[in-house]
Design a protein around this motif. Sequence first.
Motif, mmCIF file in Angstrom:
data_model
loop_
_atom_site.group_PDB
_atom_site.id
_atom_site.type_symbol
_atom_site.label_atom_id
_atom_site.label_comp_id
_atom_site.label_asym_id
_atom_site.label_seq_id
_atom_site.Cartn_x
_atom_site.Cartn_y
_atom_site.Cartn_z
ATOM 1 N N GLY A 14 -96.468 5.946 62.587
ATOM 2 C CA GLY A 14 -95.752 5.537 63.791
ATOM 3 C C GLY A 14 -94.271 5.377 63.554
ATOM 4 O O GLY A 14 -93.785 5.453 62.417
ATOM 5 N N LYS A 15 -93.556 5.152 64.627
ATOM 6 C CA LYS A 15 -92.107 4.949 64.565
ATOM 7 C C LYS A 15 -91.813 3.543 64.051
ATOM 8 O O LYS A 15 -92.393 2.565 64.511
ATOM 9 N N MET A 16 -90.883 3.472 63.099
ATOM 10 C CA MET A 16 -90.484 2.183 62.545
ATOM 11 C C MET A 16 -89.565 1.458 63.519
ATOM 12 O O MET A 16 -88.840 2.089 64.295
ATOM 13 N N ALA A 17 -89.567 0.134 63.479
ATOM 14 C CA ALA A 17 -88.651 -0.640 64.311
ATOM 15 C C ALA A 17 -87.207 -0.346 63.930
ATOM 16 O O ALA A 17 -86.314 -0.350 64.776
ATOM 17 N N GLU A 18 -86.992 -0.070 62.662
ATOM 18 C CA GLU A 18 -85.665 0.290 62.160
ATOM 19 C C GLU A 18 -85.843 1.300 61.042
ATOM 20 O O GLU A 18 -86.678 1.099 60.157
ATOM 21 N N PRO A 19 -85.106 2.412 61.065
ATOM 22 C CA PRO A 19 -85.258 3.415 60.003
ATOM 23 C C PRO A 19 -84.972 2.823 58.624
ATOM 24 O O PRO A 19 -84.240 1.831 58.480
ATOM 25 N N GLU A 20 -85.557 3.428 57.622
ATOM 26 C CA GLU A 20 -85.267 3.072 56.232
ATOM 27 C C GLU A 20 -84.410 4.205 55.657
ATOM 28 O O GLU A 20 -84.895 5.303 55.425
ATOM 29 N N VAL A 21 -83.141 3.910 55.469
ATOM 30 C CA VAL A 21 -82.188 4.914 55.000
ATOM 31 C C VAL A 21 -81.311 4.287 53.924
ATOM 32 O O VAL A 21 -80.762 3.202 54.118
ATOM 33 N N GLY A 22 -81.204 4.965 52.798
ATOM 34 C CA GLY A 22 -80.344 4.479 51.730
ATOM 35 C C GLY A 22 -81.070 4.487 50.396
ATOM 36 O O GLY A 22 -82.198 4.977 50.279
ATOM 37 N N VAL A 23 -80.410 3.963 49.385
ATOM 38 C CA VAL A 23 -81.026 3.814 48.074
ATOM 39 C C VAL A 23 -81.673 2.438 48.025
ATOM 40 O O VAL A 23 -80.986 1.408 48.119
ATOM 41 N N CYS A 24 -82.996 2.425 47.930
ATOM 42 C CA CYS A 24 -83.763 1.177 48.005
ATOM 43 C C CYS A 24 -84.702 1.098 46.804
ATOM 44 O O CYS A 24 -85.120 2.122 46.248
ATOM 45 N N ASN A 25 -85.062 -0.106 46.432
ATOM 46 C CA ASN A 25 -86.011 -0.293 45.345
ATOM 47 C C ASN A 25 -87.437 -0.058 45.819
ATOM 48 O O ASN A 25 -87.836 -0.528 46.893
ATOM 49 N N VAL A 26 -88.187 0.684 45.022
ATOM 50 C CA VAL A 26 -89.608 0.921 45.250
ATOM 51 C C VAL A 26 -90.366 0.287 44.090
ATOM 52 O O VAL A 26 -89.941 0.401 42.930
ATOM 53 N N SER A 27 -91.454 -0.400 44.397
ATOM 54 C CA SER A 27 -92.243 -1.077 43.361
ATOM 55 C C SER A 27 -93.652 -0.513 43.322
ATOM 56 O O SER A 27 -94.271 -0.285 44.369
ATOM 57 N N LEU A 28 -94.150 -0.303 42.121
ATOM 58 C CA LEU A 28 -95.524 0.147 41.962
ATOM 59 C C LEU A 28 -96.486 -1.007 42.227
ATOM 60 O O LEU A 28 -96.223 -2.149 41.868
ATOM 61 N N THR A 29 -97.601 -0.690 42.861
ATOM 62 C CA THR A 29 -98.692 -1.653 42.976
ATOM 63 C C THR A 29 -99.477 -1.635 41.667
ATOM 64 O O THR A 29 -99.205 -0.827 40.769
ATOM 65 N N ASP A 30 -100.452 -2.493 41.551
ATOM 66 C CA ASP A 30 -101.297 -2.469 40.357
ATOM 67 C C ASP A 30 -101.994 -1.121 40.223
ATOM 68 O O ASP A 30 -102.106 -0.569 39.112
ATOM 69 N N GLU A 31 -102.463 -0.578 41.351
ATOM 70 C CA GLU A 31 -103.118 0.742 41.298
ATOM 71 C C GLU A 31 -102.110 1.837 40.957
ATOM 72 O O GLU A 31 -102.445 2.800 40.260
ATOM 73 N N GLY A 32 -100.871 1.683 41.419
ATOM 74 C CA GLY A 32 -99.848 2.660 41.076
ATOM 75 C C GLY A 32 -99.509 2.639 39.598
ATOM 76 O O GLY A 32 -99.327 3.688 38.969
ATOM 77 N N ALA A 33 -99.411 1.439 39.026
ATOM 78 C CA ALA A 33 -99.099 1.321 37.605
ATOM 79 C C ALA A 33 -100.195 1.927 36.733
ATOM 80 O O ALA A 33 -99.926 2.390 35.614
ATOM 81 N N ALA A 34 -101.428 1.950 37.263
ATOM 82 C CA ALA A 34 -102.551 2.520 36.514
ATOM 83 C C ALA A 34 -102.775 3.999 36.825
ATOM 84 O O ALA A 34 -103.622 4.633 36.193
ATOM 85 N N CYS A 35 -101.994 4.547 37.777
ATOM 86 C CA CYS A 35 -102.210 5.919 38.223
ATOM 87 C C CYS A 35 -101.471 6.907 37.323
ATOM 88 O O CYS A 35 -100.307 6.687 36.958
ATOM 89 N N ALA A 36 -102.122 8.018 37.020
ATOM 90 C CA ALA A 36 -101.516 9.025 36.149
ATOM 91 C C ALA A 36 -100.232 9.601 36.730
ATOM 92 O O ALA A 36 -99.333 10.012 35.988
ATOM 93 N N LEU A 37 -100.093 9.634 38.057
ATOM 94 C CA LEU A 37 -98.902 10.213 38.667
ATOM 95 C C LEU A 37 -97.647 9.429 38.290
ATOM 96 O O LEU A 37 -96.556 10.004 38.220
ATOM 97 N N PHE A 38 -97.790 8.123 38.047
ATOM 98 C CA PHE A 38 -96.634 7.282 37.736
ATOM 99 C C PHE A 38 -96.624 6.834 36.275
ATOM 100 O O PHE A 38 -95.964 5.850 35.937
ATOM 101 N N ALA A 39 -97.317 7.551 35.418
ATOM 102 C CA ALA A 39 -97.300 7.229 33.987
ATOM 103 C C ALA A 39 -95.872 7.297 33.467
ATOM 104 O O ALA A 39 -95.132 8.242 33.741
ATOM 105 N N GLY A 40 -95.454 6.268 32.745
ATOM 106 C CA GLY A 40 -94.117 6.233 32.182
ATOM 107 C C GLY A 40 -93.058 5.697 33.111
ATOM 108 O O GLY A 40 -91.885 5.574 32.717
ATOM 109 N N TYR A 41 -93.421 5.355 34.339
ATOM 110 C CA TYR A 41 -92.470 4.797 35.296
ATOM 111 C C TYR A 41 -92.292 3.297 35.064
ATOM 112 O O TYR A 41 -93.237 2.608 34.666
ATOM 113 N N PRO A 42 -91.115 2.759 35.339
ATOM 114 C CA PRO A 42 -90.961 1.302 35.366
ATOM 115 C C PRO A 42 -91.681 0.736 36.589
ATOM 116 O O PRO A 42 -91.997 1.483 37.530
#
Length: 236
Positions: free
Chosen positions: A102-130
């Motif tokens: 859906g449409k966001m109330a306000e766009p997300e534009v810019g350089v922003c921090n993204v954080s891995l979830t516990d499942e993301g930290a265990a996922c092979a796609l994000f191996a070696g990521y902070p």
Amino acid sequence: MKFLVLQHAASEHPGSLRDFMRADGFTWDAVELDEGEAIPDVSGYDALLVLGGPMDVWEEDLHPWLATEKQVIRDWVTAGRPFLGICLGHQLLADAMGGEVGKMAEPEVGVCNVSLTDEGAACALFAGYPNSFPALQWHGAAVFRAPAGAKILASSAHCPIQAMQIGPRAFGIQYHVELIDTTVSDWGIIPEYRCALESITGPGGQERLEAAAAEHMEQFQSNAGRLYCNFKTVLK
């Protein structure tokens, strides 16, 4: 190894991922859907890469090819084949597989921090990521509800579903991983993108975003290389 690349704007190409594929001797066919190009028979491809674009997933009345594209994605992912969707491609994956975009109330534009979830930290796609890293965002729609059974791999303060996994080999990423030096300036020409940017930043936002992207470009491209190498593991 051969990739099928679905594009929705000429400036929304695979970017740095092209260099990685070329270095590996991989080939790819790019289909420019917004220019009326038809999706070919997918049986001869090893992976499907779906990129960003200025349209929204629900605009099938304006872009009838979206319905066909979503069916191709649905069939591909259901068959357990390797898939990577970026920005609009991430949203198309969610929509095609039964999630909600859906449409966001306000766009997300810019350089922003993204954080891995516990499942993301265990996922092979994000191996070696902070656990947390800067990423370039430029979107006014978002995945509000992931498809049933999806794993949420990453989030940001403004957008809870920044990355997800569906089944063993399908991944969607909301932020842009494919950046090259000219990406932000090229996208600033697209009216829908510039409007979203200026609605947040006001005049001069384009120049400030270009400067912020340049400041982080080395890390963006390093993370892109790491993600690409990780994605290759699901191609085997």
